[in-house]
Design an enzyme around this catalytic site. Structure first.
Site, PDB file in Angstrom:
ATOM      1  N   ARG A 268      36.283  -7.129 -29.172  1.00  0.00           N
ATOM      2  CA  ARG A 268      36.321  -6.652 -29.286  1.00  0.00           C
ATOM      3  C   ARG A 268      37.794  -5.464 -29.753  1.00  0.00           C
ATOM      4  NH1 ARG A 268      35.870  -0.593 -30.808  1.00  0.00           N
ATOM      5  NH2 ARG A 268      36.456   0.803 -29.552  1.00  0.00           N
TER       6      ARG A 268
ATOM      7  N   THR B 237       2.326  -5.443  -9.755  1.00  0.00           N
ATOM      8  CA  THR B 237       2.423  -6.136 -11.117  1.00  0.00           C
ATOM      9  C   THR B 237       1.002  -6.886 -11.564  1.00  0.00           C
ATOM     10  OG1 THR B 237       4.507  -6.687 -10.216  1.00  0.00           O
ATOM     11  CG2 THR B 237       3.931  -8.182 -11.882  1.00  0.00           C
TER      12      THR B 237
ATOM     13  N   GLU C 262       8.714  -7.621  -3.628  1.00  0.00           N
ATOM     14  CA  GLU C 262       8.391  -9.271  -3.431  1.00  0.00           C
ATOM     15  C   GLU C 262      10.064  -9.065  -1.484  1.00  0.00           C
ATOM     16  OE1 GLU C 262       6.805 -11.585  -3.426  1.00  0.00           O
ATOM     17  OE2 GLU C 262       6.213 -10.160  -5.369  1.00  0.00           O
TER      18      GLU C 262
ATOM     19  N   GLU D 141       1.172  -1.229  -0.095  1.00  0.00           N
ATOM     20  CA  GLU D 141      -0.286  -0.064  -0.096  1.00  0.00           C
ATOM     21  C   GLU D 141       0.918   1.547  -0.279  1.00  0.00           C
ATOM     22  OE1 GLU D 141      -2.855  -0.605   3.309  1.00  0.00           O
ATOM     23  OE2 GLU D 141      -3.711  -1.804   2.327  1.00  0.00           O
TER      24      GLU D 141
ATOM     25  N   GLU E   5      17.153  -5.279   2.117  1.00  0.00           N
ATOM     26  CA  GLU E   5      17.556  -5.795   3.353  1.00  0.00           C
ATOM     27  C   GLU E   5      15.992  -6.029   4.159  1.00  0.00           C
ATOM     28  OE1 GLU E   5      17.341  -2.854   0.944  1.00  0.00           O
ATOM     29  OE2 GLU E   5      18.883  -1.857   1.394  1.00  0.00           O
TER      30      GLU E   5
HETATM   31  C1  LIG Z   1       7.978  -2.519 -10.291  1.00  0.00           C
HETATM   32  C2  LIG Z   1       7.555  -3.238  -8.771  1.00  0.00           C
HETATM   33  C3  LIG Z   1       6.580  -3.865  -8.866  1.00  0.00           C
HETATM   34  C4  LIG Z   1       6.131  -4.634  -7.766  1.00  0.00           C
HETATM   35  N1  LIG Z   1       5.105  -5.575  -7.120  1.00  0.00           N
HETATM   36  C5  LIG Z   1       4.569  -6.140  -6.130  1.00  0.00           C
HETATM   37  C6  LIG Z   1       3.251  -6.976  -6.522  1.00  0.00           C
HETATM   38  O1  LIG Z   1       2.921  -7.882  -7.803  1.00  0.00           O
HETATM   39  N2  LIG Z   1       2.220  -6.840  -4.613  1.00  0.00           N
HETATM   40  C7  LIG Z   1       2.746  -6.308  -3.863  1.00  0.00           C
HETATM   41  O2  LIG Z   1       1.610  -5.933  -2.984  1.00  0.00           O
HETATM   42  N3  LIG Z   1       4.000  -5.262  -4.489  1.00  0.00           N
HETATM   43  C8  LIG Z   1       4.907  -4.998  -5.075  1.00  0.00           C
HETATM   44  N4  LIG Z   1       5.535  -4.218  -4.999  1.00  0.00           N
HETATM   45  C9  LIG Z   1       6.530  -3.234  -4.093  1.00  0.00           C
HETATM   46  C10 LIG Z   1       6.903  -4.075  -3.556  1.00  0.00           C
HETATM   47  O3  LIG Z   1       7.628  -5.450  -2.996  1.00  0.00           O
HETATM   48  C11 LIG Z   1       7.582  -2.268  -2.630  1.00  0.00           C
HETATM   49  O4  LIG Z   1       7.635  -1.740  -3.090  1.00  0.00           O
HETATM   50  C12 LIG Z   1       8.612  -3.111  -1.482  1.00  0.00           C
HETATM   51  O5  LIG Z   1       8.420  -3.984  -0.636  1.00  0.00           O
HETATM   52  C13 LIG Z   1       9.346  -2.275  -0.462  1.00  0.00           C
HETATM   53  O6  LIG Z   1       8.009  -1.164  -0.018  1.00  0.00           O
HETATM   54  P1  LIG Z   1       8.582   0.461  -0.529  1.00  0.00           P
HETATM   55  O7  LIG Z   1       8.545   0.678  -1.512  1.00  0.00           O
HETATM   56  O8  LIG Z   1       7.219   0.758   0.586  1.00  0.00           O
HETATM   57  O9  LIG Z   1       9.697   0.804   0.688  1.00  0.00           O
HETATM   58  P2  LIG Z   1       9.729   0.697   1.698  1.00  0.00           P
HETATM   59  O10 LIG Z   1       9.180  -0.029   2.960  1.00  0.00           O
HETATM   60  O11 LIG Z   1       9.305   2.360   2.278  1.00  0.00           O
HETATM   61  O12 LIG Z   1      11.812   1.222   2.566  1.00  0.00           O
HETATM   62  C14 LIG Z   1      12.342   1.987   1.912  1.00  0.00           C
HETATM   63  C15 LIG Z   1      13.989   1.289   1.875  1.00  0.00           C
HETATM   64  O13 LIG Z   1      13.694   1.706   3.258  1.00  0.00           O
HETATM   65  C16 LIG Z   1      14.236  -0.004   3.982  1.00  0.00           C
HETATM   66  N5  LIG Z   1      13.931  -0.952   4.957  1.00  0.00           N
HETATM   67  C17 LIG Z   1      12.739  -0.505   5.483  1.00  0.00           C
HETATM   68  N6  LIG Z   1      12.735  -0.944   6.781  1.00  0.00           N
HETATM   69  C18 LIG Z   1      13.434  -1.372   6.656  1.00  0.00           C
HETATM   70  C19 LIG Z   1      14.246  -1.905   8.243  1.00  0.00           C
HETATM   71  N7  LIG Z   1      12.994  -2.759   9.028  1.00  0.00           N
HETATM   72  N8  LIG Z   1      15.293  -2.526   8.378  1.00  0.00           N
HETATM   73  C20 LIG Z   1      16.160  -1.916   7.021  1.00  0.00           C
HETATM   74  N9  LIG Z   1      15.750  -1.580   6.034  1.00  0.00           N
HETATM   75  C21 LIG Z   1      13.799  -0.830   6.143  1.00  0.00           C
HETATM   76  C22 LIG Z   1      13.864  -1.130   2.650  1.00  0.00           C
HETATM   77  O14 LIG Z   1      14.625  -1.750   2.583  1.00  0.00           O
HETATM   78  C23 LIG Z   1      13.994   0.621   1.627  1.00  0.00           C
HETATM   79  O15 LIG Z   1      15.915   0.288   1.297  1.00  0.00           O
HETATM   80  C24 LIG Z   1       6.498  -4.243  -6.392  1.00  0.00           C
HETATM   81  C25 LIG Z   1       7.579  -3.180  -6.556  1.00  0.00           C
HETATM   82  C26 LIG Z   1       7.615  -2.822  -7.659  1.00  0.00           C
HETATM   83  C27 LIG Z   1       8.699  -1.693  -7.915  1.00  0.00           C
END
Ligand SMILES: Cc1cc2nc3c(=O)[nH]c(=O)nc-3n(C[C@H](O)[C@H](O)[C@H](O)COP(=O)(O)OP(=O)(O)OC[C@H]3O[C@@H](n4cnc5c(N)ncnc54)[C@H](O)[C@@H]3O)c2cc1C
Length: 384
Positions: free
Chosen positions: A271, A159, A366, A128, A370
């Site tokens: 190359r 996705t 997925e 979300e 981290e």
């Molecule tokens: C192209 C694409 C396809 C996707 N497909 C799907 C899908 O089909 N279904 C679905 O449900 N989701 C999907 N996602 C979502 C994806 O799983 C999330 O983007 C991912 O889990 C990270 O969540 P966030 O982007 O909110 O980052 P955040 O959770 O906000 O994280 C930001 C940064 O903080 C770090 N971080 C957060 N918490 C911690 C912690 N406790 N310790 C250390 N570091 C931390 C993270 O590793 C990251 O580097 C997709 C994302 C993309 C970009």
């Protein structure tokens, strides 16, 4: 665990390789990368040959193999093209897997065979806008009203959302649950249900043929029978699913890295600079050797995780190790591939920059790298 593939696994590898090399042409790869379009015709062909349903049981029109065979196929597809390969490998992810474990026979018969045959596509919506890595609470809520559920909320980064026929959506069904993750449930929602709107996200860095969308749910009504498994078990089902889907992502990373290595190897042989093929310079050839080492290590971790998964053994740590390691290996290998191509590596027409752009997603979706390390350290804390 055997270190050599069985004859059958080798046949699968060969057949998928031949298919991908014929269908995922470089011209098409560049076109789909630019247009951000899912290759529906290729998907249908791959599905007819059984390449997208290897892990689905035969009784539901699948091929009856395991996640190891599926990983081999994913690797081969991503080796030829990282964007089309990712799109193929995620076309029917999660929904069959959750139904096979927790669905009713009616749900399985209705939803899995069309996916296995390539007549439908599915999506799984967990993330979300405010809940990415931390999925212990969902803002999307499902409230019971008579014999149906009314769902409101938003899902982000899903996705296949723009092209999917069926969705599994994780919702908060008990907002008072403590801890909150004990109050989540999984629902099936079909495309076209009133109040269910999808918007395609554009401008992704990579895997652009694998389309992604945001979902808005406004008073979406689903019948009681669309609940998957038990009420308030959705969080646990999602974690269970990640044990398998993260292996698929690790296999994507291995394939992307392998494809970039093979391209860089051929380029380095052809190359010439300073009167010699650049592969004759150890500064280049050692890069290639290091790339091969990383890929093989990533592949072994991935196959081990898939092998454990297929035998129903505890796999969370092996899966997280495979995904975190393979994702980093893919980033490093594809980066070095660009370096070996020099200035040409920076151009789209030479393809390796696309491998690098696509590889990045394997460290994010997925569960980020981290988050994989959190799983590993939690496990180590219990073991040591
Ligand atoms: C192209 C694409 C396809 C996707 N497909 C799907 C899908 O089909 N279904 C679905 O449900 N989701 C999907 N996602 C979502 C994806 O799983 C999330 O983007 C991912 O889990 C990270 O969540 P966030 O982007 O909110 O980052 P955040 O959770 O906000 O994280 C930001 C940064 O903080 C770090 N971080 C957060 N918490 C911690 C912690 N406790 N310790 C250390 N570091 C931390 C993270 O590793 C990251 O580097 C997709 C994302 C993309 C970009």
């Amino acid at each position: 665990m055997h270190f050599e593939l069985t004859e059958e696994q080798k046949e699968i590898k060969k057949a998928v390789r031949e298919f991908a090399e014929k269908e995922f042409t470089p011209e098409l790869a560049l076109e789909l990368d630019e247009k951000e379009e899912f290759p529906i015709e290729i998907y249908k062909k791959a599905a007819k040959l059984g390449f997208t349903s290897l892990r689905i049981p035969e009784e539901y029109d699948g091929q009856g193999y395991g996640l190891l065979e599926d990983s081999i196929a994913v690797e081969e597809m991503c080796r030829v093209d990282p964007g089309i390969g990712a799109a193929m490998s995620l076309s029917i992810l999660m929904l069959p897997d959750i139904l096979l474990r927790h669905g009713t026979e009616e749900q399985k018969k209705k939803y899995i065979p069309p996916l296995a045959r390539g007549d439908a596509i599915c999506a799984a919506a967990v993330t979300e806008p405010e809940h990415g890595s931390d999925i212990r609470r969902m803002d999307t809520k499902a409230v019971k009203s008579g014999n149906e559920w009314i769902i409101n909320g938003d899902k982000q980064f899903i996705t296949n959302a723009p092209i999917a026929d069926t969705f599994v959506v994780i919702c908060q069904t008990d907002p008072e649950a403590t801890p909150s993750h004990r109050g989540q449930s999984a629902f099936l929602i079909e495309k076209g249900t009133p109040g269910f709107e999808v918007t395609q996200l554009h401008g992704k860095m990579g895997i652009r043929p694998c389309v992604t969308g945001a979902i808005s749910l406004s008073d979406v009504k689903v019948p009681e029978k669309n609940l998957i498994g038990e009420l308030n078990k959705g969080f646990y089902y999602a974690l269970e699913l990640f044990d398998g889907t993260r292996i698929t992502v690790a296999a994507q990373a291995v394939g992307m890295a392998q494809g970039a290595l093979e391209r860089a190897f051929q380029y380095a042989k052809n190359r010439k600079q300073f009167g010699s093929p650049i592969i004759d310079f150890q500064g280049v050839s050692f890069k290639l050797a290091d790339m091969a080492i990383k890929i093989e290590a990533a592949r072994m971790l991935t196959y081990k995780a898939a092998w454990l998964y297929d035998r129903g053994k505890p796999v969370s740590m092996a899966t997280s190790m495979a995904k975190a390691f393979a994702g980093r290996a893919a980033m490093e290998v594809t980066d070095e591939a660009i370096q070996i191509y020099g200035g040409y590596g920076f151009l789209a027409d030479y393809h390796v920059e696309r491998f690098h752009r696509c590889a990045k997603i394997t460290e994010i979706y997925e569960g980020t790298s981290e988050v994989q390390k959190l799983t590993i350290i939690n496990r180590l804390m219990k073991m040591m």
